[in-house]
Write an enzyme that holds these catalytic residues in place. Structure first.
Site, PDB file in Angstrom:
ATOM      1  N   GLY A  19       0.771  -1.237   0.000  1.00  0.00           N
ATOM      2  CA  GLY A  19       0.000   0.000   0.000  1.00  0.00           C
ATOM      3  C   GLY A  19       0.797   1.278   0.000  1.00  0.00           C
ATOM      4  O   GLY A  19       0.229   2.356   0.196  1.00  0.00           O
ATOM      5  N   ARG A  21       2.558   2.746  -2.504  1.00  0.00           N
ATOM      6  CA  ARG A  21       2.681   3.571  -3.713  1.00  0.00           C
ATOM      7  C   ARG A  21       1.705   3.093  -4.779  1.00  0.00           C
ATOM      8  O   ARG A  21       1.078   2.042  -4.661  1.00  0.00           O
ATOM      9  CB  ARG A  21       4.101   3.520  -4.270  1.00  0.00           C
ATOM     10  CG  ARG A  21       4.567   2.155  -4.706  1.00  0.00           C
ATOM     11  CD  ARG A  21       6.054   2.161  -5.074  1.00  0.00           C
ATOM     12  NE  ARG A  21       6.527   0.855  -5.505  1.00  0.00           N
ATOM     13  CZ  ARG A  21       6.570   0.440  -6.765  1.00  0.00           C
ATOM     14  NH1 ARG A  21       6.143   1.237  -7.739  1.00  0.00           N
ATOM     15  NH2 ARG A  21       7.037  -0.756  -7.077  1.00  0.00           N
ATOM     16  N   ASP A  69       7.372  -9.266   3.567  1.00  0.00           N
ATOM     17  CA  ASP A  69       7.637 -10.054   2.365  1.00  0.00           C
ATOM     18  C   ASP A  69       6.558 -11.125   2.313  1.00  0.00           C
ATOM     19  O   ASP A  69       6.579 -12.080   3.085  1.00  0.00           O
ATOM     20  CB  ASP A  69       9.022 -10.685   2.441  1.00  0.00           C
ATOM     21  CG  ASP A  69       9.334 -11.575   1.242  1.00  0.00           C
ATOM     22  OD1 ASP A  69       8.477 -11.704   0.350  1.00  0.00           O
ATOM     23  OD2 ASP A  69      10.436 -12.161   1.218  1.00  0.00           O
ATOM     24  N   ASN A  92      -2.548  -6.346  -2.690  1.00  0.00           N
ATOM     25  CA  ASN A  92      -2.075  -5.576  -3.841  1.00  0.00           C
ATOM     26  C   ASN A  92      -0.624  -5.852  -4.204  1.00  0.00           C
ATOM     27  O   ASN A  92      -0.152  -5.372  -5.223  1.00  0.00           O
ATOM     28  CB  ASN A  92      -2.262  -4.078  -3.575  1.00  0.00           C
ATOM     29  CG  ASN A  92      -1.762  -3.220  -4.705  1.00  0.00           C
ATOM     30  OD1 ASN A  92      -2.283  -3.288  -5.824  1.00  0.00           O
ATOM     31  ND2 ASN A  92      -0.729  -2.423  -4.456  1.00  0.00           N
ATOM     32  N   SER A 147      -5.598  -8.861 -12.647  1.00  0.00           N
ATOM     33  CA  SER A 147      -5.175  -8.065 -13.802  1.00  0.00           C
ATOM     34  C   SER A 147      -5.927  -8.554 -15.030  1.00  0.00           C
ATOM     35  O   SER A 147      -6.321  -9.726 -15.104  1.00  0.00           O
ATOM     36  CB  SER A 147      -3.667  -8.219 -14.039  1.00  0.00           C
ATOM     37  OG  SER A 147      -3.285  -7.675 -15.295  1.00  0.00           O
ATOM     38  N   TYR A 171       3.248 -14.014 -15.518  1.00  0.00           N
ATOM     39  CA  TYR A 171       2.434 -12.992 -14.852  1.00  0.00           C
ATOM     40  C   TYR A 171       0.954 -13.232 -15.161  1.00  0.00           C
ATOM     41  O   TYR A 171       0.104 -13.173 -14.269  1.00  0.00           O
ATOM     42  CB  TYR A 171       2.856 -11.601 -15.317  1.00  0.00           C
ATOM     43  CG  TYR A 171       2.070 -10.471 -14.697  1.00  0.00           C
ATOM     44  CD1 TYR A 171       2.390  -9.998 -13.426  1.00  0.00           C
ATOM     45  CD2 TYR A 171       1.016  -9.872 -15.381  1.00  0.00           C
ATOM     46  CE1 TYR A 171       1.671  -8.957 -12.852  1.00  0.00           C
ATOM     47  CE2 TYR A 171       0.298  -8.836 -14.816  1.00  0.00           C
ATOM     48  CZ  TYR A 171       0.620  -8.380 -13.553  1.00  0.00           C
ATOM     49  OH  TYR A 171      -0.099  -7.349 -12.991  1.00  0.00           O
TER      50      TYR A 171
END
Length: 262
Positions: A19, A21, A69, A92, A147, A171
């Site tokens: 959280g 950036r 982490d 996130n 995504s 990804y």
């Protein structure tokens, strides 16, 4: 219920993983604006604390910061033990990690494993650790950030023609896994009072070559890339608040229509 009451998060606490950036900070900011207290995590403690201080100053909320982490299940478990009263979890952490080369045939096995761990396995650790306490209380909202890469194959020519390193194939695999896990976790946790949903952002403009921005915008019905500070906030507030009290197991796509225009 009034519009204000639907979106009022006063008296609640949210943990925003990653959280400090970009989209993570945007989501933390809108939750703080709605009255929510927060805990922000980042691999970089100084960055997390700087973001927390901004939110304390701007919104007067209680905001904790922590180094985390998410690929380390012991760290995740310890973080969840420190924050047993979390009402909202925003998963996130992730991203492409800037591991090169990016072409699938050239990818190093260690890079493939690292990217999947960061974008999928770590999310599962967080859902397990924080979901356990939410289920014990009988309430909570988990928001997993997926995504559009998990929804549609990419046209690699847009990268080749504009000089931007392409998005790694794993990804897409990891983010598709986030979407699938979100649905199954909703099936597991919703009977226990915990809603689980995902948000799939499209591409956000963040200093890419202008040729890439132009090509991506032409491939998007709304004619532009996403905007930091604006375009993801509403979706996060909706899924965190009582405005979505009867919504679970869903993947909310926030991409200007990119994934539908094929």
């Amino acid at each position: 219920m009034s519009i204000e009451a639907m979106h009022d998060l006063r008296g609640r606490m949210a943990v925003v993983i990653g959280g400090a950036r970009d989209l993570g900070y945007d989501m933390a900011e809108i939750l703080a604006a709605a009255g929510c207290d927060l805990a922000l995590t980042s691999r970089d403690l100084e960055r997390a604390e700087a973001a927390a201080e901004r939110l304390r100053s701007d919104y007067g909320r209680q905001v904790e910061s922590a180094a985390l982490d998410i690929c380390d299940p012991d760290q995740v478990a310890a973080c969840a033990e420190r924050m047993p009263d979390a009402d909202v979890l925003v998963n996130n952490a992730g991203g492409g990690l800037d591991l090169h080369p990016t072409h699938f045939f050239d990818r190093a096995p260690a890079h493939i494993a690292q990217l999947i761990d960061t974008n999928l396995t770590g999310m599962l650790y967080c859902c397990q650790a924080f979901g356990r306490s939410m289920a014990a209380r009988g309430s909570g909202s988990i928001i997993n950030i997926a995504s559009i890469a998990g929804l549609c194959g990419r046209n690699r020519r847009i990268y080749d023609q504009t000089g931007l390193p392409e998005q790694p194939v794993e990804y897409a695999a990891a983010k598709a896994g986030v979407i699938g896990a979100t649905r199954d976790l909703a099936g597991l946790l919703s009977p226990l009072g915990v809603r689980v949903n995902a948000i799939s952002p499209g591409g956000f403009e963040r200093g890419q070559p202008q040729a890439f921005i132009d090509a991506y915008s032409r491939a998007t019905p709304m004619g532009r890339m996403g905007r930091d500070g604006v375009d993801l906030k509403g979706a996060a507030l909706f899924l965190a608040s009582d405005a979505s009290a009867y919504v679970t197991g869903q993947n909310l796509t926030v991409d200007g229509g990119f994934a539908i225009w094929k």
